[in-house]
Each structure stands twice: as structure tokens, then as C-alpha cells.
Design an enzyme around this catalytic site. Structure first.
Site, mmCIF file in Angstrom:
data_model
loop_
_atom_site.group_PDB
_atom_site.id
_atom_site.type_symbol
_atom_site.label_atom_id
_atom_site.label_comp_id
_atom_site.label_asym_id
_atom_site.label_seq_id
_atom_site.Cartn_x
_atom_site.Cartn_y
_atom_site.Cartn_z
ATOM 1 C CG ASP A 68 42.597 40.602 49.549
ATOM 2 O OD1 ASP A 68 42.855 41.708 49.077
ATOM 3 O OD2 ASP A 68 43.108 40.363 50.631
ATOM 4 C CB THR A 101 47.214 43.458 48.193
ATOM 5 O OG1 THR A 101 45.984 43.011 47.853
ATOM 6 C CG2 THR A 101 47.257 43.944 49.731
ATOM 7 C CB THR A 102 45.753 42.630 43.200
ATOM 8 O OG1 THR A 102 44.908 41.853 44.047
ATOM 9 C CG2 THR A 102 45.906 41.385 42.052
ATOM 10 C CG ASP A 402 40.867 44.662 51.036
ATOM 11 O OD1 ASP A 402 41.487 44.509 51.948
ATOM 12 O OD2 ASP A 402 41.110 44.279 50.036
#
Length: 534
Positions: A68, A101-102, A402
Site C-alpha cells: 500500500d 495512493t501508489t 482501502d
């Protein structure tokens, strides 16, 4: 920094040159870009369903295994101020959308690479920054055009989105278990008019034991604490009347450390007798209100309960649960319909919550307390998360978070788009076509922005062990032929219609990633000097 080296290399006679030297702002910009791109490269390998995982060791020696983006960057010891901006960027995406988020960091790194090339060609940073911001507005428009509206009553669509989010996690093989939990949890909190869901109303209780398959959504409330049995108190209570107290059931003590010297045993007896009488009065008042399950907040200054008070409570057939954390109080009072009481005089029947059953349950070797059949429950949800060890458990909780965020995104902005690199290629193509209608520097910036968006499909292909050049070229070709939903099917290693594979993501995840990453890049471009304060 590199600028210091430039200043030192100047001859002494031209020592003033460093101030009006054009090289310094350029040096600072390049230094910022190199640092920020390095952060992008760190998380780049963990993008997508075939992404790699990172093993992180914290200062306390704890080991975390995750892919994550927000978690990886949060634990990294980043020193460079520009690199810290990218860590904050992924945290902002985590708050806004919860997923992607990546992607947001990888995208920012790619945009910085594009900006660096244009700076080297002598373009002014302000022009680049403004053009990029204009391009991001266009990109969001194009994404909104290809999105499909979603109905929150259609569970199948929500499940597809939650499963897609879970597929890129370590616990992807359990997505059939975790996705329905995430969807049910969020839809329980949604009202027809709500535009957001507060994830604080979803409580995830983690317990080591069993496997991830034992994770369940509890109809009622789950407590991490266990019932106190030391004074042979009850561990099961039907027709429960639940009290939540914030005062201590122990003899009063002054705040300061002090010593009382008693040199007469009769006085000693009297003190002990007074303590017993004091505690007996407290417990009797609690019983008088009709309470038979007592939740006691954790206390720092003195013991929340003593052995004597536990003995009295067990004699009065009151079930006791102690060490309730301060941050749990609000959730519990909302869920159980009871009010927290800070003083024994205020402890009356109207402050109690009512439930059919409070029971200590042994779920897969872990002891928890389940409260079911709450009479007037608030809009809250409890999830019991199980795992074989703490590493798996932590990652399972992050993945579930998530998935919850993805469903929450659909409540905020009720639209879905395809995944698998399809939207990025589509936007990239549309921006390239739009760039041809512009003139001058702006056209060049738009084109560079369009090319930079291709980093997402390229990275997806690279991480899946495919040939990125062949895949992305084929993807462009399919989109040029009008297949808007063509994306990279990572499992089969080819291009296919991604919607048929059920790979979908909320519109908010992509639009938020594009807006946030472009803003960060524009901000970095406008920085031309760096000073340390004293």
C-alpha cells in the site's frame, strides 16, 4: 545541497555572482526533482495486482509487509523536503479517496520527469506549471465523460469496485470474503441523502487467531476486551442493561504522591473498613440503577477497579469489562445508545443502553465480547478481523480499509470508470488531440503531460512481466480504433475489454490522483530557492 557546491566553485572575485546567478534556481529545481522522482521509483514496483511487496522494519523492530503506497511512504525516513511533499501527497490521496495512493506518487514522478525535460530545453517553469494545471482540468473532464453512473442499491457494481481494490493487495485471494463485508458495512451507514460516510463509524477489531476467512461483519458490537472473571463474575448476560462509566471503582487518592503513617492497628482497620464501605456504596448505587453490564474506561491516575470492588460487583451479578480506551467511548455510546457517566450521582437508568445478549465468545481461539440485539442502535458497524499472525492481520486490516474507502468514494461521487490503465490511455490520447489545436509553448506542455500519463499502463505491464512497449503500443492502437474500455488484462497478459473482466474503480480515485499530483508538481516547479532557518 548541490547549490552550495556551485557557490563554492565560483572564484573569490565573483563571490557576488552567486546571488544573481541563473544557475542556482535551476540547481534547486533539479535537486527537488531528483529527490521526488526517487520516491516515485521506490513505490513504482508495487503498483497493480502483480506489484511487489515491501518489507519495512520500524525503529521499534516491528516488521511490516505491505504494498500500500501510503503505508510504505509513511514509514520511510525521508529527509529531503521535496521528497516529503510526495509523502504528504500520498497521505492526501489516502484521506480524499483512500485508494490509488501508489498511482498518485508514480504519476507525480512521471510528470516531474516530463517537466525536467522541458526545463532543460529552456522553457519557463511558470508556463509549464500553468499548462499542467490546465491539462489536469481537461483530463478530469475527459474522465467524467467516460464514467458510468452507479446506483448505491446495485450491490453487484459496488462489489466489483471493492474486489478490484482488493485484487492488488497481498490478501487478494480472500477478496470474495472481504469485498462483501466492505460493501455491506458502508451501505448500512448510507442514508438516501448522504454524500459521505464517516469511516470512524466502522470499527475494525483485530484478533490474532484463525485465518482471514474467519473475518465477519458482526450484527451488533464487538469489544476487544474480555469479561473479568477473577472474582468469578458472570461472562454472559441476557436482557443486558449496559452502563458506561468514566469514574474509578477504587478508593479515592490525592493527585500528589504522599505517605500516610498509621501507627495504630485499630486506625488501620478503620481505614480498610472505610474503603470497603465506600466501594460497597458505589456498587450498590450502580446496581440500583438496574445496570447488569458495566463498561469501565481505562484510568491513568489510579486503578479503574480493585479486587474488592470486583468482588462486590460479582456478588451483585454484574458483568464487568474494564480497560475501555478513551477513543472507543464515543463509538460505544453511539452504538449502544448509552451515555458515558463521569460521576456516580449522575448514574441513573436513563443513561443505560439495552441489548438482548452480552456474551464472551471464543472465536477461533481468540476471546472477544459480542453485544447483540441492541434496542436502539446508532448507525455504526463492527467488523471482527481475524488472521493467523500479526503481519497478515495488519495487512488484512489495511486492505479492508482501502476497500471501505473505495465504496465510500462511490457514495461521494456516484460514478465508476474502467481500470487496468484504460482511462489513462484514453485521457492521454484526447489530450494529444487537444494539444494539436493549441499553439506555442502550451501545445508542447499539453503533449508532454499526455505522454506522462502513460506511466500507469507502462508500469502495470512492467510489474506483470510483460513487454511494456509492445503492450502500450497495442493499447494505444485499440483505443485509436474506438475501444474506449480496452485495458491491460494482467492475469492473461494481453489487452482486453476491462469492463468484461469486472476491473472497475471509482471516478473519484482517478480524478483525485490527477488533480493532487498535478498540484504538487506545479508547486515544486515554482520553488526556486531553499533556505534553512536558524
Amino acid at each position: 545541497m548541490a547549490s552550495a557546491a556551485v557557490a563554492r566553485s565560483l572564484p573569490a572575485s565573483g563571490s557576488n555572482k552567486a546571488f544573481n546567478d541563473k544557475g542556482k534556481p535551476m540547481e534547486v529545481r533539479l535537486s527537488n526533482m531528483v529527490a521526488a522522482k526517487a520516491i516515485g521509483d521506490v513505490v513504482r514496483t508495487s503498483l497493480g495486482p502483480k506489484g511487489m511487496d515491501k518489507m519495512i522494519q520500524t525503529a521499534q523492530g516491528e516488521v511490516i509487509i505491505t504494498n500500500d503506497g501510503a503505508t510504505i511512504l509513511k514509514h520511510m525516513a525521508v529527509l529531503h523536503p521535496a521528497a516529503k511533499m510526495l509523502v504528504d501527497l500520498s497521505a492526501a490521496q489516502d484521506i480524499e479517496a483512500g485508494d490509488g495512493t501508489t498511482s498518485v506518487v508514480v504519476l507525480a514522478g512521471s510528470l516531474l520527469g516530463a517537466a525536467e525535460k522541458m526545463l532543460n530545453k529552456g522553457m519557463h517553469p511558470t508556463i509549464i506549471a500553468e499548462s499542467f494545471l490546465k491539462a489536469s482540468v481537461k483530463a478530469v473532464e475527459y474522465l467524467t465523460e467516460i464514467s458510468t453512473p452507479v446506483d448505491l442499491k446495485d450491490n453487484a457494481q459496488l462489489l466489483r469496485a471493492a474486489s478490484t481494490s482488493l485484487n492488488s493487495k497481498i490478501v487478494s485471494q480472500y477478496s470474495t470474503i472481504l469485498a462483501p463485508i466492505a460493501v455491506t458495512a458502508v451501505t448500512r451507514l448510507v442514508t438516501p441523502t448522504s454524500t459521505n460516510v464517516d469511516l470512524k463509524d466502522i470499527r475494525i477489531v483485530k484478533k490474532v487467531g484463525g485465518t482471514i476467512e474467519d473475518t465477519i461483519l458482526v450484527d451488533g458490537v464487538v469489544l476487544n476486551q474480555t469479561a473479568i472473571t477473577s472474582a468469578s463474575g458472570p461472562t454472559r448476560m441476557e436482557k443486558a442493561k449496559i452502563g458506561l462509566i468514566q469514574f474509578q471503582l477504587s478508593p479515592p487518592k490525592p493527585d500528589m504522591d504522599n505517605q500516610v503513617v498509621v501507627n495504630d492497628y485499630r486506625q488501620m482497620d478503620k481505614i480498610l473498613k472505610e474503603e470497603r464501605t465506600y466501594l460497597l456504596n458505589l456498587t450498590k448505587k450502580i446496581k440500583k440503577s438496574g445496570c447488569n453490564v458495566l463498561l469501565i474506561q481505562k484510568s491513568i491516575l489510579r486503578d479503574a477497579v480493585t479486587d474488592i470492588s470486583l468482588h462486590f460487583l460479582s456478588k451483585l451479578k454484574i458483568m464487568v469489562v474494564k480497560d475501555v480506551e478513551r477513543d472507543e467511548i464515543e463509538f460505544l455510546s453511539k452504538s449502544l445508545g448509552c451515555k458515558p457517566v463521569a460521576d456516580i450521582e449522575a448514574f441513573t437508568e436513563d443513561k443505560l443502553g439495552y441489548a438482548d445478549l452480552v456474551d464472551e465468545d471464543h472465536a477461533a481461539g481468540a476471546r472477544i465480547i459480542k453485544i447483540t440485539g441492541v434496542k436502539n442502535p446508532g448507525r455504526t458497524v463492527s467488523v471482527l478481523c481475524m488472521g493467523a499472525n500479526s503481519l497478515v492481520l495488519e495487512e488484512s486490516e489495511r486492505s479492508l480499509h482501502d476497500a471501505l474507502c473505495v465504496v465510500r468514494c462511490l457514495v461521494k461521487k456516484r460514478a465508476l470508470i474502467a481500470g487496468g490503465g484504460a482511462p489513462e490511455i484514453h485521457v492521454s490520447r484526447m489530450l494529444s488531440q487537444y494539444a494539436q489545436t493549441l499553439s506555442g509553448m502550451e501545445a508542447y506542455c499539453f503533449q508532454a503531460y499526455a505522454d506522462a500519463l502513460e506511466v500507469i499502463p507502462t508500469t502495470l505491464a512492467e510489474n506483470a512481466g510483460l513487454n511494456p512497449i509492445a503492450i502500450v503500443t497495442e493499447l494505444r492502437n485499440r483505443h485509436a480504433m474506438g475501444e474506449k474500455n480496452a485495458g491491460i488484462n494482467v492475469r492473461k497478459g494481453l489487452i482486453s475489454n476491462i469492463l468484461e473482466e469486472d476491473v472497475v474503480q471509482p471516478l473519484l480515485v482517478s480524478t483525485s490522483a490527477i488533480e493532487l499530483s498535478t498540484e504538487t508538481v506545479a508547486l515544486l516547479l515554482k520553488v526556486d530557492d531553499y533556505h534553512l532557518t536558524r
